[in-house]
Motif scaffolding. Structure first.
Motif, PDB file in Angstrom:
ATOM      1  N   VAL A  85       0.852  -1.197   0.000  1.00 35.85           N
ATOM      2  CA  VAL A  85       0.000   0.000   0.000  1.00 35.85           C
ATOM      3  C   VAL A  85       0.885   1.243   0.000  1.00 35.85           C
ATOM      4  N   GLU A  86       1.925   1.240   0.835  1.00 36.59           N
ATOM      5  CA  GLU A  86       2.834   2.391   0.915  1.00 36.59           C
ATOM      6  C   GLU A  86       3.683   2.540  -0.342  1.00 36.59           C
ATOM      7  N   ILE A  87       4.136   1.430  -0.892  1.00 35.02           N
ATOM      8  CA  ILE A  87       4.986   1.480  -2.087  1.00 35.02           C
ATOM      9  C   ILE A  87       4.210   2.022  -3.289  1.00 35.02           C
ATOM     10  N   PHE A  88       3.005   1.501  -3.499  1.00 36.76           N
ATOM     11  CA  PHE A  88       2.254   1.839  -4.709  1.00 36.76           C
ATOM     12  C   PHE A  88       1.277   2.999  -4.532  1.00 36.76           C
ATOM     13  N   LYS A  89       1.054   3.389  -3.279  1.00 38.44           N
ATOM     14  CA  LYS A  89       0.120   4.491  -2.982  1.00 38.44           C
ATOM     15  C   LYS A  89      -1.258   4.221  -3.573  1.00 38.44           C
ATOM     16  N   ILE A  90      -1.713   2.974  -3.439  1.00 41.78           N
ATOM     17  CA  ILE A  90      -3.075   2.630  -3.823  1.00 41.78           C
ATOM     18  C   ILE A  90      -3.737   1.925  -2.640  1.00 41.78           C
ATOM     19  N   SER A  91      -5.037   1.783  -2.690  1.00 44.83           N
ATOM     20  CA  SER A  91      -5.792   1.276  -1.546  1.00 44.83           C
ATOM     21  C   SER A  91      -5.463  -0.171  -1.194  1.00 44.83           C
ATOM     22  N   GLN A  92      -5.714  -0.507   0.054  1.00 44.07           N
ATOM     23  CA  GLN A  92      -5.494  -1.871   0.526  1.00 44.07           C
ATOM     24  C   GLN A  92      -6.347  -2.874  -0.252  1.00 44.07           C
TER      25      GLN A  92
END
Length: 114
Positions: A41-48
């Protein structure tokens, strides 16, 4: 050494699945590091839920596997998969993605799910 072959249909399915940039990057990261959903989630900055969907597709095909550690689920590349050699052959041509995990660590966001 005998090289196992993969049927064209199955190979096409694997290649199509890895044709998505996010999934391909996830698999490249998992080639050298086990990760949990929260790190992706942190790496790609997309939702869980979006990350979980990508991982579910990879897991359904057997490319990745999950291991429960307490409350955490850790994902890793499934080296026992019938597609492992095919996946490894694709990954060898890609640049390392280790810097993404190093950035997380520097930001204090690398999770130690132990």
């Amino acid at each position: 050494m005998q090289v196992s072959t993969v049927e064209i249909e199955k190979a096409a399915t694997v290649i199509k699945l890895l044709g998505d940039k996010t999934r391909l990057t996830m698999v490249k990261i998992l080639d050298s590091h086990d990760c949990c959903v929260c790190e992706f989630v942190e790496i790609f900055k997309i939702s869980q839920p979006a990350i979980s969907q990508h991982l579910r597709k990879l897991k359904d095909l057997g490319i990745v596997k999950e291991t429960r550690r307490g409350q955490w689920i850790i994902y890793s590349l499934n080296k026992d998969s019938e597609y492992y050699l095919l996946v490894e052959n694709i990954l060898q041509y890609l640049p390392s993605q280790d810097y993404k995990l190093q950035e997380l660590e520097e930001q204090g966001l690398r999770i130690s799910c132990e």
